[in-house]
Design an enzyme around this catalytic site. Structure first.
Site, mmCIF file in Angstrom:
data_model
loop_
_atom_site.group_PDB
_atom_site.id
_atom_site.type_symbol
_atom_site.label_atom_id
_atom_site.label_comp_id
_atom_site.label_asym_id
_atom_site.label_seq_id
_atom_site.Cartn_x
_atom_site.Cartn_y
_atom_site.Cartn_z
ATOM 1 N N LYS A 1 0.850 -1.188 0.000
ATOM 2 C CA LYS A 1 0.000 0.000 0.000
ATOM 3 C C LYS A 1 0.893 1.248 0.000
ATOM 4 O O LYS A 1 1.957 1.258 0.627
ATOM 5 C CB LYS A 1 -0.882 -0.036 1.252
ATOM 6 C CG LYS A 1 -1.896 1.099 1.365
ATOM 7 C CD LYS A 1 -2.775 0.932 2.609
ATOM 8 C CE LYS A 1 -3.801 2.045 2.741
ATOM 9 N NZ LYS A 1 -4.664 1.890 3.934
ATOM 10 N N SER B 1 -9.605 2.115 2.879
ATOM 11 C CA SER B 1 -8.696 2.838 2.031
ATOM 12 C C SER B 1 -7.683 1.976 1.286
ATOM 13 O O SER B 1 -7.062 2.444 0.335
ATOM 14 C CB SER B 1 -7.941 3.864 2.888
ATOM 15 O OG SER B 1 -7.143 3.209 3.858
ATOM 16 N N SER C 1 -9.955 -0.311 7.047
ATOM 17 C CA SER C 1 -9.368 -0.210 5.707
ATOM 18 C C SER C 1 -8.677 -1.446 5.159
ATOM 19 O O SER C 1 -8.292 -1.464 3.990
ATOM 20 C CB SER C 1 -8.385 0.951 5.649
ATOM 21 O OG SER C 1 -9.098 2.145 5.510
HETATM 22 N N1 GLN Z 1 -13.108 4.360 6.262
HETATM 23 C C1 GLN Z 1 -12.471 4.758 7.475
HETATM 24 C C2 GLN Z 1 -12.046 6.205 7.396
HETATM 25 O O1 GLN Z 1 -12.326 6.811 6.424
HETATM 26 C C3 GLN Z 1 -11.323 3.849 7.795
HETATM 27 C C4 GLN Z 1 -10.074 4.232 7.130
HETATM 28 C C5 GLN Z 1 -8.935 3.370 7.512
HETATM 29 O O2 GLN Z 1 -9.105 2.333 8.172
HETATM 30 N N2 GLN Z 1 -7.742 3.803 7.147
HETATM 31 O O3 GLN Z 1 -11.452 6.736 8.280
#
Ligand code: GLN
Length: 428
Positions: free
Chosen positions: A18, A93, A117
């Protein structure tokens, strides 16, 4: 190396990281214009460990900007598409890492999970993803979003691959003060132990109103499988679940606003400065140009909840509720060994889905955020397909540092579900 007998557990395995992981000599953009030219001088600790285990990095993956999002649409580089349906989002994400595995580009990738994410994109793309216990994997060299929540983990096609990859990524790192000093178990060794006698908790509060029938059916199928395999099914209550999203969306932005203060045009990434500008002009122009809308929104919210006069009402209150949410899980784990829930309230939604406000998008994280707030491990595995042919994920949540039982139970479920569907384009 294999011929020589000096191979590691991942020798020759191609891997994608990532874009949040620092990789020496290779761009680490975090999906942001701010870091479009950032080349880290060192590897993140988990990147070094995977390298030492023999894995070969073939590339970095797209992601929501600074890991903020659930659909990968917040990346400055444009969205990632879901190989199951290019009109659908891959989740976020870690959407790029999920798709790299789902589309069979690589057998494994790395992700990070702050509020879901790893698990939610795994669910949307029909793969397996583990968010380990907070402290299991070092955060050193991972671009920080919300430091008390961020965890790295593997995204793979199978539970076995997840077990092997997690084994290679985990372990104590003195460079991260929150890194656990525990030894890393042999996660692969537990596969096949079975679930006889284990107690699987089903949290009442996760049967949320408006949950689609197919999610509910996939969940029930998972329950039936574990019961048939000899587990005891126990209804449990996590009464503070409804406060998890508001709590997360105070704490995560608060920490993000502090972490992202470092992008000021002085030390990292891009700088925007014109002739005659003073220091404040440079800060303002750099941050205005470098961050996208979602990141700016979080910085504004975070700065607000941390400001004098609001700190007690929002941030401190959220910390207290966080403790209650963690206590809910502690209580539940006196009655059961693991929890089974859906990973997300829906299958992957389309790019044409336009939430009427940002909070609607945040609802995606309803089943993943409580685990993150409590620092507990969670795994998502494919549970079946929706009527539109999109993957649906099932989540297992474990007690702190109980990844072994999580992996063992996930494996039992995986074997019984026998999910072998592939995105049509890949199968062709
Ligand atoms: N969707 C969540 C957010 O927008 C989780 C993001 C994540 O786990 N990095 O914060």
């Amino acid at each position: 190396r294999i011929a020589e007998g000096s191979a590691g557990p991942l020798t020759g395995i191609p891997l994608a990281h990532k874009g949040v992981f620092c990789t020496e000599g290779v761009l680490t953009t975090c999906g942001s214009k701010m870091l479009a030219n950032f080349v880290s001088p060192y590897d993140a600790h988990v990147v070094s460990l995977l390298k030492a285990a023999g894995a070969v990095m073939v590339g970095k993956t797209n992601m929501d900007e600074f890991a903020m999002g659930s659909s990968n649409e917040s990346s400055w580089y444009g969205p990632v598409r879901n190989p199951w349906d290019p009109a659908a989002v891959p989740g976020g994400s870690s959407g790029g890492s999920a798709v790299a595995v789902a589309a069979r580009l690589v057998p494994a990738s790395t992700g990070t999970d702050t509020g879901g994410s790893i698990r939610q994109p795994a669910s949307f793309t029909g793969i397996t993803g583990i968010k380990p216990t907070y402290g299991r994997c070092s955060r050193w060299g991972i671009v920080a979003f919300a430091s008390s929540l961020d965890q790295a983990g593997p995204m793979t096609r199978t539970v076995r691959d997840a077990a092997i990859s997690l084994g290679a990524m985990a372990g104590h790192d003195p460079k991260d003060s929150t890194s656990a000093t525990l030894a890393v178990p042999d996660f692969e060794a537990v596969l096949g132990q079975g679930v006889r006698g284990l107690r699987v908790g089903i949290p009442n509060e996760y049967r949320i109103e408006g949950m689609s029938q197919e999610i509910s059916d996939a969940w029930d199928k998972g329950i039936a499988i574990l019961k048939a395999a000899g587990a005891e099914i126990v209804p449990v209550s996590l009464p503070h679940t409804k406060y998890a999203l508001p709590t997360y969306y105070i704490i995560a932005p608060a920490e993000a606003s502090s972490n992202l203060a470092r992008y000021d045009g002085v030390r990292f990434g891009s700088r925007v400065m014109e002739e005659g500008d003073n220091l404040n002009d440079m800060y303002e122009k750099t941050r205005a140009a470098g961050f996208g809308a979602e990141v700016k929104r979080r910085i504004l919210i975070g700065t607000y909840v941390l400001s004098a006069g609001y700190y007690d009402a929002y941030y401190k209150k959220a910390q207290r509720v966080r403790a209650l949410i963690a206590q809910d899980f502690k209580n539940a784990f006196t009655q059961c060994d693991v929890l089974l829930t859906p990973t997300a309230p829906s299958a992957a939604f389309g790019f044409d889905y336009k939430p009427s406000n940002p909070v609607e998008m945040y609802l995606n994280d309803v089943f993943t955020v409580p685990t993150s707030l409590a620092g507990l491990p969670g795994i998502s595995i494919p549970g079946g397909l929706s009527k539109d042919g999109l993957p649906l994920g099932l989540q297992l949540i474990g007690n702190a540092f109980c990844e072994e039982s999580l992996i063992n139970i996930a494996y039992t479920l995986e074997q019984a579900i026998g999910f072998n569907a592939k995105p049509e384009r890949i199968a062709a």
